[in-house]
Every structure is written in structure tokens, then in C-alpha cells.
Design an enzyme around this catalytic site. Structure first.
Site, PDB file in Angstrom:
ATOM      1  N   LYS A 122       0.838  -1.217   0.000  1.00 60.65           N
ATOM      2  CA  LYS A 122       0.000   0.000   0.000  1.00 60.65           C
ATOM      3  C   LYS A 122       0.866   1.258   0.000  1.00 60.65           C
ATOM      4  O   LYS A 122       0.652   2.171  -0.789  1.00 60.65           O
ATOM      5  CB  LYS A 122      -0.905   0.049   1.257  1.00 60.65           C
ATOM      6  CG  LYS A 122      -1.847  -1.114   1.414  1.00 60.65           C
ATOM      7  CD  LYS A 122      -2.694  -0.984   2.669  1.00 60.65           C
ATOM      8  CE  LYS A 122      -1.909  -1.020   3.975  1.00 60.65           C
ATOM      9  NZ  LYS A 122      -1.216  -2.293   4.247  1.00 60.65           N
ATOM     10  N   ARG A 155      -9.431   1.220   8.708  1.00 60.52           N
ATOM     11  CA  ARG A 155      -8.863  -0.080   8.997  1.00 60.52           C
ATOM     12  C   ARG A 155      -9.851  -1.003   9.693  1.00 60.52           C
ATOM     13  O   ARG A 155      -9.514  -2.120  10.056  1.00 60.52           O
ATOM     14  CB  ARG A 155      -7.688   0.143   9.915  1.00 60.52           C
ATOM     15  CG  ARG A 155      -6.440  -0.470   9.354  1.00 60.52           C
ATOM     16  CD  ARG A 155      -5.446  -0.393  10.455  1.00 60.52           C
ATOM     17  NE  ARG A 155      -4.277  -1.112  10.146  1.00 60.52           N
ATOM     18  CZ  ARG A 155      -3.287  -0.606   9.428  1.00 60.52           C
ATOM     19  NH1 ARG A 155      -3.349   0.587   8.897  1.00 60.52           N
ATOM     20  NH2 ARG A 155      -2.211  -1.329   9.232  1.00 60.52           N
ATOM     21  N   ARG A 169      11.919  -5.846   4.436  1.00 57.38           N
ATOM     22  CA  ARG A 169      11.617  -4.423   4.288  1.00 57.38           C
ATOM     23  C   ARG A 169      12.628  -3.560   5.047  1.00 57.38           C
ATOM     24  O   ARG A 169      13.014  -3.876   6.162  1.00 57.38           O
ATOM     25  CB  ARG A 169      10.219  -4.114   4.817  1.00 57.38           C
ATOM     26  CG  ARG A 169       9.994  -2.592   4.872  1.00 57.38           C
ATOM     27  CD  ARG A 169       8.581  -2.183   4.946  1.00 57.38           C
ATOM     28  NE  ARG A 169       7.886  -2.762   6.081  1.00 57.38           N
ATOM     29  CZ  ARG A 169       6.579  -2.646   6.252  1.00 57.38           C
ATOM     30  NH1 ARG A 169       5.848  -2.004   5.369  1.00 57.38           N
ATOM     31  NH2 ARG A 169       5.997  -3.208   7.279  1.00 57.38           N
ATOM     32  N   ARG A 194      11.568  -1.735  10.619  1.00 53.42           N
ATOM     33  CA  ARG A 194      10.484  -1.285  11.482  1.00 53.42           C
ATOM     34  C   ARG A 194      10.331  -2.209  12.690  1.00 53.42           C
ATOM     35  O   ARG A 194      10.441  -3.424  12.559  1.00 53.42           O
ATOM     36  CB  ARG A 194       9.177  -1.230  10.691  1.00 53.42           C
ATOM     37  CG  ARG A 194       8.813   0.183  10.296  1.00 53.42           C
ATOM     38  CD  ARG A 194       7.688   0.225   9.320  1.00 53.42           C
ATOM     39  NE  ARG A 194       6.457  -0.418   9.798  1.00 53.42           N
ATOM     40  CZ  ARG A 194       5.318  -0.405   9.128  1.00 53.42           C
ATOM     41  NH1 ARG A 194       5.252   0.221   7.954  1.00 53.42           N
ATOM     42  NH2 ARG A 194       4.240  -1.006   9.585  1.00 53.42           N
ATOM     43  N   ARG A 221      -0.445  -8.905  13.233  1.00 50.73           N
ATOM     44  CA  ARG A 221      -1.003  -7.878  12.340  1.00 50.73           C
ATOM     45  C   ARG A 221      -1.854  -8.521  11.244  1.00 50.73           C
ATOM     46  O   ARG A 221      -2.872  -7.965  10.829  1.00 50.73           O
ATOM     47  CB  ARG A 221       0.132  -7.048  11.729  1.00 50.73           C
ATOM     48  CG  ARG A 221       0.723  -6.065  12.734  1.00 50.73           C
ATOM     49  CD  ARG A 221       2.077  -5.551  12.321  1.00 50.73           C
ATOM     50  NE  ARG A 221       2.051  -4.813  11.078  1.00 50.73           N
ATOM     51  CZ  ARG A 221       3.130  -4.583  10.334  1.00 50.73           C
ATOM     52  NH1 ARG A 221       4.316  -5.053  10.686  1.00 50.73           N
ATOM     53  NH2 ARG A 221       3.024  -3.897   9.228  1.00 50.73           N
TER      54      ARG A 221
END
Ligand code: AP5
Ligand code: MG
Length: 214
Positions: free
Chosen positions: A13, A88, A127, A160, A171
């Protein structure tokens, strides 16, 4: 052009929203980035949000909704915006619809970037993010030109805090329980569009541009 990006954590996203924002000259509004910015600057909001983010849970709606409602009526949003990570859950979706309806506005596109859970964990572990400008990379798929350094601003990249395997799993559970129902919500509003997020980044981007320009 008012756009909502839907998709699991790690679906891409943020990667796509940044490119759309640049191409169409509209702001990229990421609630996750807003929380991380507040965390970095030690604000009360940042401290409260951290409790939830570290566990992979959603930050309560009362902390999230107003921030977005304020942001989307700022001057730079007059031509539109791209919301990344908001709404969300269904209450946030309804809240957004209500504040827009009161202003005689609506969401034009809800773009669901579909990526199966199996692909997500690999993406998250690779990431790397820029703590300064928010740019996102992947050590294998989308590496920076110089290892560990942001192409855009030269800052050292970080991993992160919520990209640990256990937190990613939480998550994903939260995504399936709370966020996925928004797909049907936007389908009913007649604005849902789906793209295959497992394709290379440029192909996903082309598919999104086709949708927006149709
Ligand atoms: P947030 O920051 O929104 O995280 P998220 O939704 O979990 O999504 P991510 O940012 O992890 O993934 P992404 O889809 O943006 O993927 P990316 O482009 O980085 O939220 C974090 C936390 O904040 C939440 O857990 C919650 O606590 C809180 N929060 C935020 N908003 C909230 C709200 N509204 N209400 C309540 N709480 C809220 O890509 C992932 C990786 O894949 C990158 O390495 C990238 O380089 C790579 N990649 C991207 N595209 C491709 C591709 N096509 N092929 C291969 N690799 C790719
Ligand atoms: Mg993101």
C-alpha cells in the site's frame, strides 16, 4: 480523486501510494507514518500509539479518526488524496463516509492490493524504511542504490519495530478480523477495485493507473 488503499500489512500500500501521490500531485496520507512520526518526536500521541503498534494491534479509533478528519480537509487535499492504512475497520469506514457526506464528498476509488499471507512474511522481513522521509525498500525486491542508505535523502535505513515475525503474524490476524470486511463495505458503495499485488511493483502501479484513468 479521493482514494483509499486497502490490503494486508506488507501488501505494498505504502509503496504504491507514494508513487500515485507523486504522479497525480495529491498528498499521501498514511496513519502508520503519522503515528511513527509522532513516536520519533516523543509526542503524547506517539507514546500512546506505540503501546498498540508494538503488539500489532490497532490504535483505538478515538485517537485515529479525528487526525484523519482534520488532515483530509486541509488546503492541499482540495484536488484529492490517497489514504494509506485508513480506514482499517468498519467503524472507521463509516466515520469516513459520514464526515465526507457532511461535506458533500465521497471516496472515488477503494483499491484493494491483494497478496496472499504466504508472501507477506517474506516481504516484511526484507523491508527497510527511511526514518526521515518514509521511503520504503526491500533488500531483494526493491533494493536502494547504495546498501542501507535511502536513495531520496541519504539517511540510514532501519527495520520497522513491528516487522518481527510474531508481530507480523498478529497484524495479519488483525487484518483478517477487522480490516478485510472493508472490502465488502466498499464493494457495496460501488467503488471497489482489485489489483494483483503479487506482480512486480511497476506492473501493480500500471494496473492502478489504468483504474484511475479509466
Ligand atoms: P501501517 O504503517 O499502516 O502498516 P500496515 O498496514 O501493517 O502496512 P505496512 O506499512 O506494513 O505495509 P504496506 O502495505 O504499506 O507495504 P509496503 O509498501 O511497505 O500501520 C502500522 C501500525 O499502525 C498498525 O499495526 C496499527 O497499530 C497502527 N495503525 C495505522 N493505521 C491505523 C488505523 N487507521 N487505525 C488503527 N491503528 C492504525 O511494502 C512491504 C514490503 O514489500 C516493502 O519492503 C516493499 O519494498 C516490498 N514490496 C512492495 N511492493 C512489492 C511488490 N510488488 N513486489 C515485491 N515486493 C514489494
Ligand atoms: Mg505502509
Amino acid at each position: 480523486m479521493k482514494i483509499v488503499m486497502l490490503g494486508a500489512p506488507g501488501a505494498g500500500k505504502g509503496t504504491q501510494a507514494a508513487r500515485i501521490a507523486e504522479k497525480y500531485g495529491i498528498p499521501h496520507i498514511s496513519t502508520g507514518d503519522i503515528f511513527r512520526y509522532n513516536l520519533k518526536n516523543g509526542t503524547e500521541l506517539g507514546k500512546k500509539a506505540k503501546e498498540y503498534m508494538d503488539k500489532g494491534e490497532l490504535v483505538p479509533d478515538e485517537l485515529t479518526c479525528e487526525i484523519v478528519a482534520d488532515r483530509i480537509f486541509m488546503d492541499d487535499c482540495a484536488k484529492g488524496y490517497i489514504l494509506d492504512g485508513f480506514p482499517r475497520n468498519i467503524p472507521q469506514g463509516r466515520y469516513l463516509t459520514d464526515v465526507l457526506t457532511k461535506a458533500d464528498q465521497k471516496i472515488d476509488f477503494a483499491i484493494d492490493v491483494e497478496v496472499p499471507d504466504e508472501n507477506i512474511v517474506k516481504r516484511m522481513s526484507g523491508r527497510r524504511a527511511c526514518p526521515n522521509c518514509g521511503a520504503t525498500y526491500h533488500i531483494v525486491n526493491i533494493p536502494p542504490k547504495k546498501e542501507g542508505i535511502c536513495d531520496t535523502c541519504g539517511t540510514e535505513l532501519i527495520q520497522r519495530a513491528d516487522d518481527k515475525a510474531e508481530t507480523v503474524k498478529k497484524r495479519l490476524d488483525v487484518y483478517h478480523d477487522a480490516t478485510q470486511p472493508l472490502i465488502d463495505y466498499y464493494k457495496e458503495l460501488g467503488v471497489l477495485k482489485t489489483v494483483d499485488g503479487t506482480q512486480p511493483m511497476n506492473d501493480v502501479f500500471e494496473d492502478i493507473c489504468k483504474i484511475l484513468e479509466d
